[in-house]
Design an enzyme around this catalytic site. Structure first.
Site, PDB file in Angstrom:
ATOM      1  CG  PHE A  64      -0.213   0.030   2.538  1.00  0.00           C
ATOM      2  CD1 PHE A  64       0.080   1.229   3.180  1.00  0.00           C
ATOM      3  CD2 PHE A  64       0.201  -1.152   3.159  1.00  0.00           C
ATOM      4  CE1 PHE A  64       0.749   1.260   4.386  1.00  0.00           C
ATOM      5  CE2 PHE A  64       0.870  -1.135   4.372  1.00  0.00           C
ATOM      6  CZ  PHE A  64       1.148   0.074   4.983  1.00  0.00           C
ATOM      7  CB  CYS A  65       1.782   3.882  -1.623  1.00  0.00           C
ATOM      8  SG  CYS A  65       0.802   3.908  -3.144  1.00  0.00           S
ATOM      9  CB  THR A  66       0.032   8.454  -0.275  1.00  0.00           C
ATOM     10  OG1 THR A  66       1.210   8.455   0.527  1.00  0.00           O
ATOM     11  CG2 THR A  66      -0.881   9.598   0.156  1.00  0.00           C
ATOM     12  N   GLY A 108      -2.009   5.036  -4.109  1.00  0.00           N
ATOM     13  CA  GLY A 108      -2.101   3.821  -4.903  1.00  0.00           C
ATOM     14  C   GLY A 108      -1.063   3.682  -5.995  1.00  0.00           C
ATOM     15  CB  ILE A 112      -3.305   5.502   2.909  1.00  0.00           C
ATOM     16  CG1 ILE A 112      -2.200   4.448   2.945  1.00  0.00           C
ATOM     17  CG2 ILE A 112      -3.728   5.873   4.327  1.00  0.00           C
ATOM     18  CD1 ILE A 112      -0.846   5.003   3.344  1.00  0.00           C
TER      19      ILE A 112
END
Length: 333
Positions: free
Chosen positions: A200-202, A204, A229
Protein backbone atom coordinates in the site's frame (compact mmCIF):
# COMPACT_ATOMS: atom_id res chain seq x y z
CA UNK A 1 -20.35 7.57 -15.84
CA UNK A 2 -19.07 6.00 -12.61
CA UNK A 3 -16.21 8.49 -11.89
CA UNK A 4 -18.62 11.42 -12.24
CA UNK A 5 -21.19 9.79 -9.96
CA UNK A 6 -18.46 9.18 -7.37
CA UNK A 7 -17.59 12.88 -7.48
CA UNK A 8 -21.25 13.90 -7.15
CA UNK A 9 -21.61 11.54 -4.19
CA UNK A 10 -18.58 13.16 -2.58
CA UNK A 11 -20.03 16.65 -3.01
CA UNK A 12 -23.45 15.62 -1.73
CA UNK A 13 -22.08 13.81 1.31
CA UNK A 14 -19.96 16.84 2.21
CA UNK A 15 -22.47 19.56 1.38
CA UNK A 16 -21.98 21.28 4.74
CA UNK A 17 -18.31 21.78 3.98
CA UNK A 18 -19.24 24.02 1.06
CA UNK A 19 -21.20 26.43 3.23
CA UNK A 20 -17.79 27.98 3.86
CA UNK A 21 -16.75 29.80 0.69
CA UNK A 22 -13.09 29.39 1.62
CA UNK A 23 -13.14 25.60 1.40
CA UNK A 24 -11.33 24.12 -1.57
CA UNK A 25 -11.50 20.68 -3.15
CA UNK A 26 -8.21 18.76 -3.37
CA UNK A 27 -8.11 16.14 -6.13
CA UNK A 28 -5.41 13.46 -6.32
CA UNK A 29 -5.30 11.20 -9.36
CA UNK A 30 -3.10 8.96 -11.48
CA UNK A 31 -3.46 6.46 -14.28
CA UNK A 32 -1.01 4.16 -16.00
CA UNK A 33 -1.51 4.07 -19.76
CA UNK A 34 0.70 4.22 -22.84
CA UNK A 35 1.21 7.84 -23.86
CA UNK A 36 3.15 8.50 -27.05
CA UNK A 37 3.13 12.24 -27.81
CA UNK A 38 3.95 13.86 -24.47
CA UNK A 39 4.25 17.40 -25.80
CA UNK A 40 0.82 17.32 -27.41
CA UNK A 41 -0.74 15.91 -24.23
CA UNK A 42 1.00 18.59 -22.15
CA UNK A 43 -0.40 21.35 -24.37
CA UNK A 44 -3.85 19.77 -24.15
CA UNK A 45 -3.77 19.72 -20.35
CA UNK A 46 -2.49 23.30 -20.21
CA UNK A 47 -5.42 24.41 -22.35
CA UNK A 48 -7.77 22.88 -19.77
CA UNK A 49 -6.17 24.61 -16.78
CA UNK A 50 -4.90 27.90 -18.25
CA UNK A 51 -8.08 29.90 -17.67
CA UNK A 52 -8.67 28.67 -14.12
CA UNK A 53 -7.35 29.55 -10.67
CA UNK A 54 -6.66 25.89 -9.95
CA UNK A 55 -3.19 25.15 -8.58
CA UNK A 56 -1.20 21.93 -8.28
CA UNK A 57 1.26 19.68 -10.07
CA UNK A 58 0.65 17.17 -12.87
CA UNK A 59 3.39 14.84 -14.10
CA UNK A 60 3.13 13.14 -17.48
CA UNK A 61 5.36 10.43 -18.91
CA UNK A 62 5.16 7.66 -21.48
CA UNK A 63 3.68 5.46 -18.72
CA UNK A 64 0.76 7.79 -17.88
CA UNK A 65 -0.25 10.72 -15.69
CA UNK A 66 0.01 11.56 -11.98
CA UNK A 67 -1.24 14.72 -10.32
CA UNK A 68 -2.77 16.61 -7.43
CA UNK A 69 -4.77 19.80 -7.94
CA UNK A 70 -6.78 22.11 -5.71
CA UNK A 71 -9.38 24.80 -6.34
CA UNK A 72 -12.95 26.01 -5.92
CA UNK A 73 -15.71 23.46 -6.37
CA UNK A 74 -17.13 25.00 -9.56
CA UNK A 75 -13.77 25.14 -11.34
CA UNK A 76 -12.76 21.67 -10.19
CA UNK A 77 -16.07 20.31 -11.48
CA UNK A 78 -15.54 21.84 -14.92
CA UNK A 79 -11.94 20.61 -15.17
CA UNK A 80 -12.81 17.05 -14.12
CA UNK A 81 -15.56 16.86 -16.74
CA UNK A 82 -13.07 17.95 -19.42
CA UNK A 83 -10.51 15.38 -18.26
CA UNK A 84 -13.11 12.61 -18.33
CA UNK A 85 -13.92 13.54 -21.95
CA UNK A 86 -10.38 12.55 -22.98
CA UNK A 87 -10.27 8.97 -24.26
CA UNK A 88 -7.29 7.95 -22.12
CA UNK A 89 -8.77 9.47 -18.95
CA UNK A 90 -12.44 8.57 -19.31
CA UNK A 91 -12.14 6.09 -16.43
CA UNK A 92 -9.88 8.24 -14.23
CA UNK A 93 -10.77 7.66 -10.55
CA UNK A 94 -9.57 10.58 -8.42
CA UNK A 95 -9.46 10.82 -4.63
CA UNK A 96 -11.08 13.89 -3.06
CA UNK A 97 -10.54 15.87 0.13
CA UNK A 98 -10.85 19.42 1.47
CA UNK A 99 -8.43 22.20 2.35
CA UNK A 100 -9.16 25.51 4.05
CA UNK A 101 -6.50 27.17 1.90
CA UNK A 102 -4.82 26.13 -1.32
CA UNK A 103 -1.98 23.74 -0.48
CA UNK A 104 -0.22 24.71 -3.74
CA UNK A 105 1.25 27.98 -4.98
CA UNK A 106 1.11 27.53 -8.74
CA UNK A 107 -0.06 25.20 -11.51
CA UNK A 108 2.64 23.06 -13.13
CA UNK A 109 2.35 20.42 -15.84
CA UNK A 110 5.70 18.70 -16.30
CA UNK A 111 7.07 15.98 -18.58
CA UNK A 112 9.07 13.30 -16.75
CA UNK A 113 10.72 9.98 -17.51
CA UNK A 114 8.39 8.24 -15.02
CA UNK A 115 5.25 9.49 -13.27
CA UNK A 116 6.58 7.77 -10.16
CA UNK A 117 10.28 7.01 -10.16
CA UNK A 118 11.25 3.40 -9.53
CA UNK A 119 14.32 3.52 -11.78
CA UNK A 120 13.84 0.03 -13.24
CA UNK A 121 13.33 -0.40 -16.97
CA UNK A 122 10.38 -2.29 -18.46
CA UNK A 123 8.22 -2.22 -15.31
CA UNK A 124 4.73 -1.35 -16.49
CA UNK A 125 1.40 -1.87 -14.67
CA UNK A 126 -0.31 -1.67 -18.08
CA UNK A 127 1.41 -4.94 -19.03
CA UNK A 128 1.83 -6.76 -15.70
CA UNK A 129 0.26 -5.89 -12.37
CA UNK A 130 -0.92 -7.43 -9.11
CA UNK A 131 -4.45 -7.84 -7.81
CA UNK A 132 -6.44 -4.71 -6.95
CA UNK A 133 -8.09 -4.80 -3.52
CA UNK A 134 -10.88 -2.33 -2.80
CA UNK A 135 -10.76 -0.45 0.53
CA UNK A 136 -13.88 -2.30 1.67
CA UNK A 137 -12.05 -5.64 1.33
CA UNK A 138 -8.63 -4.57 2.61
CA UNK A 139 -9.21 -5.38 6.28
CA UNK A 140 -10.07 -8.98 5.50
CA UNK A 141 -6.90 -9.42 3.45
CA UNK A 142 -4.46 -7.92 5.96
CA UNK A 143 -6.10 -9.67 8.92
CA UNK A 144 -4.48 -12.86 7.65
CA UNK A 145 -1.17 -12.99 9.54
CA UNK A 146 0.37 -15.13 6.82
CA UNK A 147 0.16 -12.17 4.41
CA UNK A 148 3.39 -10.18 4.04
CA UNK A 149 2.17 -6.59 4.44
CA UNK A 150 4.57 -3.96 3.06
CA UNK A 151 4.39 -0.16 3.30
CA UNK A 152 5.97 1.12 0.07
CA UNK A 153 6.23 4.73 1.23
CA UNK A 154 9.26 6.64 2.43
CA UNK A 155 10.41 6.31 6.03
CA UNK A 156 9.41 9.86 7.02
CA UNK A 157 5.86 9.12 5.84
CA UNK A 158 5.67 5.87 7.76
CA UNK A 159 6.94 7.63 10.90
CA UNK A 160 3.56 9.29 11.54
CA UNK A 161 1.24 6.42 10.64
CA UNK A 162 0.79 3.05 8.96
CA UNK A 163 -1.32 -0.10 9.04
CA UNK A 164 -0.86 -2.28 12.09
CA UNK A 165 1.89 -4.90 11.69
CA UNK A 166 2.96 -3.44 8.30
CA UNK A 167 6.62 -3.86 7.40
CA UNK A 168 8.54 -0.60 6.97
CA UNK A 169 11.38 -0.96 4.42
CA UNK A 170 13.02 2.18 5.85
CA UNK A 171 13.61 3.74 2.43
CA UNK A 172 14.10 7.47 1.89
CA UNK A 173 12.96 7.38 -1.73
CA UNK A 174 10.89 5.02 -3.87
CA UNK A 175 13.97 4.40 -6.06
CA UNK A 176 15.43 2.47 -3.10
CA UNK A 177 12.59 -0.06 -3.08
CA UNK A 178 14.16 -2.49 -5.63
CA UNK A 179 17.37 -2.64 -3.57
CA UNK A 180 15.36 -3.33 -0.42
CA UNK A 181 13.53 -6.16 -2.20
CA UNK A 182 16.84 -7.62 -3.35
CA UNK A 183 18.38 -7.57 0.13
CA UNK A 184 15.34 -8.44 2.24
CA UNK A 185 13.07 -10.64 0.12
CA UNK A 186 15.06 -12.33 -2.62
CA UNK A 187 17.69 -13.47 -0.11
CA UNK A 188 15.05 -15.64 1.61
CA UNK A 189 15.10 -18.13 -1.24
CA UNK A 190 12.67 -19.19 -3.99
CA UNK A 191 9.85 -19.99 -1.56
CA UNK A 192 9.34 -16.28 -0.77
CA UNK A 193 7.86 -15.85 -4.25
CA UNK A 194 4.97 -18.15 -3.31
CA UNK A 195 4.02 -16.03 -0.31
CA UNK A 196 0.98 -13.76 -0.45
CA UNK A 197 2.20 -10.12 -0.51
CA UNK A 198 0.02 -7.03 0.06
CA UNK A 199 1.34 -3.51 -0.47
CA UNK A 200 0.00 0.00 0.00
CA UNK A 201 0.95 3.67 -0.36
CA UNK A 202 -0.69 7.10 -0.13
CA UNK A 203 -2.78 7.19 -3.28
CA UNK A 204 -2.10 3.82 -4.90
CA UNK A 205 0.48 4.71 -7.53
CA UNK A 206 3.63 3.46 -5.80
CA UNK A 207 2.12 0.21 -4.56
CA UNK A 208 0.58 -0.46 -7.99
CA UNK A 209 3.97 -0.06 -9.63
CA UNK A 210 5.51 -2.17 -6.84
CA UNK A 211 3.20 -5.06 -7.67
CA UNK A 212 4.28 -4.83 -11.31
CA UNK A 213 7.90 -4.97 -10.18
CA UNK A 214 7.40 -7.98 -7.88
CA UNK A 215 5.42 -9.81 -10.58
CA UNK A 216 8.30 -9.21 -13.01
CA UNK A 217 10.58 -10.92 -10.47
CA UNK A 218 8.35 -13.99 -10.32
CA UNK A 219 6.22 -13.28 -7.23
CA UNK A 220 2.89 -14.99 -7.85
CA UNK A 221 0.35 -13.79 -5.27
CA UNK A 222 0.64 -9.99 -5.10
CA UNK A 223 -2.00 -7.45 -4.04
CA UNK A 224 -2.26 -3.69 -3.57
CA UNK A 225 -4.73 -1.30 -2.00
CA UNK A 226 -6.77 0.32 -4.77
CA UNK A 227 -6.91 4.08 -4.24
CA UNK A 228 -4.30 3.86 -1.52
CA UNK A 229 -4.51 5.00 2.09
CA UNK A 230 -6.48 8.10 1.11
CA UNK A 231 -9.35 6.06 -0.29
CA UNK A 232 -9.21 3.68 2.69
CA UNK A 233 -9.46 6.58 5.17
CA UNK A 234 -12.35 8.01 3.17
CA UNK A 235 -14.31 4.75 2.89
CA UNK A 236 -13.56 2.93 6.17
CA UNK A 237 -15.32 3.93 9.40
CA UNK A 238 -12.79 4.81 12.08
CA UNK A 239 -14.33 2.22 14.41
CA UNK A 240 -13.47 -0.53 11.89
CA UNK A 241 -10.11 0.82 10.79
CA UNK A 242 -6.77 -0.96 11.05
CA UNK A 243 -4.92 2.26 10.29
CA UNK A 244 -2.84 3.68 13.13
CA UNK A 245 -1.83 7.36 13.09
CA UNK A 246 -1.95 10.00 10.35
CA UNK A 247 -1.31 9.84 6.62
CA UNK A 248 1.42 12.11 5.25
CA UNK A 249 0.46 14.11 2.14
CA UNK A 250 2.79 16.04 -0.13
CA UNK A 251 1.38 19.51 0.34
CA UNK A 252 0.92 22.12 3.05
CA UNK A 253 -1.73 20.10 4.85
CA UNK A 254 1.15 17.76 5.83
CA UNK A 255 -1.21 15.00 7.02
CA UNK A 256 -4.82 13.82 6.98
CA UNK A 257 -6.76 11.43 9.20
CA UNK A 258 -10.00 9.43 8.94
CA UNK A 259 -12.64 11.02 6.70
CA UNK A 260 -9.65 12.92 5.27
CA UNK A 261 -9.83 15.54 8.00
CA UNK A 262 -6.80 17.77 8.44
CA UNK A 263 -4.15 16.07 10.57
CA UNK A 264 -2.28 17.49 13.55
CA UNK A 265 1.20 17.57 12.06
CA UNK A 266 3.15 20.60 10.92
CA UNK A 267 6.27 20.59 8.77
CA UNK A 268 9.85 21.67 9.25
CA UNK A 269 10.46 23.84 6.21
CA UNK A 270 14.19 23.22 6.46
CA UNK A 271 14.14 19.43 6.01
CA UNK A 272 10.41 18.98 5.18
CA UNK A 273 9.94 16.30 7.82
CA UNK A 274 6.57 16.07 9.62
CA UNK A 275 6.73 17.42 13.17
CA UNK A 276 4.25 17.30 16.03
CA UNK A 277 3.50 19.92 18.66
CA UNK A 278 5.72 17.95 21.05
CA UNK A 279 8.54 18.09 18.49
CA UNK A 280 8.28 21.89 18.55
CA UNK A 281 9.22 21.84 22.22
CA UNK A 282 12.66 20.54 21.29
CA UNK A 283 15.59 22.88 21.90
CA UNK A 284 16.55 22.30 18.27
CA UNK A 285 13.29 23.58 16.81
CA UNK A 286 13.45 27.06 15.31
CA UNK A 287 10.45 28.04 13.21
CA UNK A 288 11.39 27.87 9.54
CA UNK A 289 15.03 27.07 10.29
CA UNK A 290 15.53 23.67 11.93
CA UNK A 291 14.06 20.80 13.96
CA UNK A 292 15.39 17.79 15.85
CA UNK A 293 15.69 15.92 12.53
CA UNK A 294 17.97 18.39 10.78
CA UNK A 295 19.64 20.75 13.29
CA UNK A 296 23.03 19.06 12.83
CA UNK A 297 22.67 18.35 9.10
CA UNK A 298 22.26 21.77 7.45
CA UNK A 299 25.32 23.98 7.04
CA UNK A 300 25.65 27.66 7.96
CA UNK A 301 24.83 28.81 4.43
CA UNK A 302 21.61 26.78 4.40
CA UNK A 303 20.62 27.98 7.88
CA UNK A 304 21.11 31.57 6.76
CA UNK A 305 18.89 30.96 3.74
CA UNK A 306 16.20 29.27 5.89
CA UNK A 307 16.27 32.18 8.31
CA UNK A 308 15.83 34.73 5.52
CA UNK A 309 12.99 32.70 4.01
CA UNK A 310 11.19 32.61 7.37
CA UNK A 311 11.64 36.37 7.66
CA UNK A 312 10.00 36.86 4.27
CA UNK A 313 7.12 34.56 5.25
CA UNK A 314 6.49 36.60 8.40
CA UNK A 315 6.64 39.85 6.44
CA UNK A 316 4.16 38.44 3.94
CA UNK A 317 1.73 37.65 6.75
CA UNK A 318 1.96 41.20 8.08
CA UNK A 319 1.45 42.66 4.61
CA UNK A 320 -1.31 40.12 3.85
CA UNK A 321 0.27 38.94 0.62
CA UNK A 322 1.07 35.40 -0.48
CA UNK A 323 4.60 34.04 -0.18
CA UNK A 324 5.87 31.41 -2.59
CA UNK A 325 7.27 28.62 -0.46
CA UNK A 326 9.05 25.36 -1.25
CA UNK A 327 7.58 22.84 -3.65
CA UNK A 328 6.90 19.82 -1.46
CA UNK A 329 6.19 17.62 -4.48
CA UNK A 330 9.89 17.64 -5.33
CA UNK A 331 10.46 15.15 -2.52
CA UNK A 332 7.81 12.74 -3.69
CA UNK A 333 9.14 9.29 -4.54
Amino acid sequence: MKPLSDYIDFLNSNEKQFNDDDNLVVVAFYKFFELENLNVFQVLLKSIFDKTNIKGTILIASEGVNGTISGKKNEISKVLKQLWKLDDLSDLKPKYSFASKNPFFRMKIKIKKEIVTLGVNNVSPTKLVGNYVKPEDWNELISDNSVLLIDTRNDYEVSIGSFKRALNPGITNFREFPEWVSKNLLTKGPSIKNKKVAMFCTGGIRCEKSTSYLKSLGFEDVYHLEGGILKYLEKTPESESQWDGSCFVFDYRVSVEHNLKLGKYDMCFACRMPISEDDKESEYFIQGESCHHCFNISNDKQKKRFKERQKQIELSKVRKISHIGPNLNEKKG
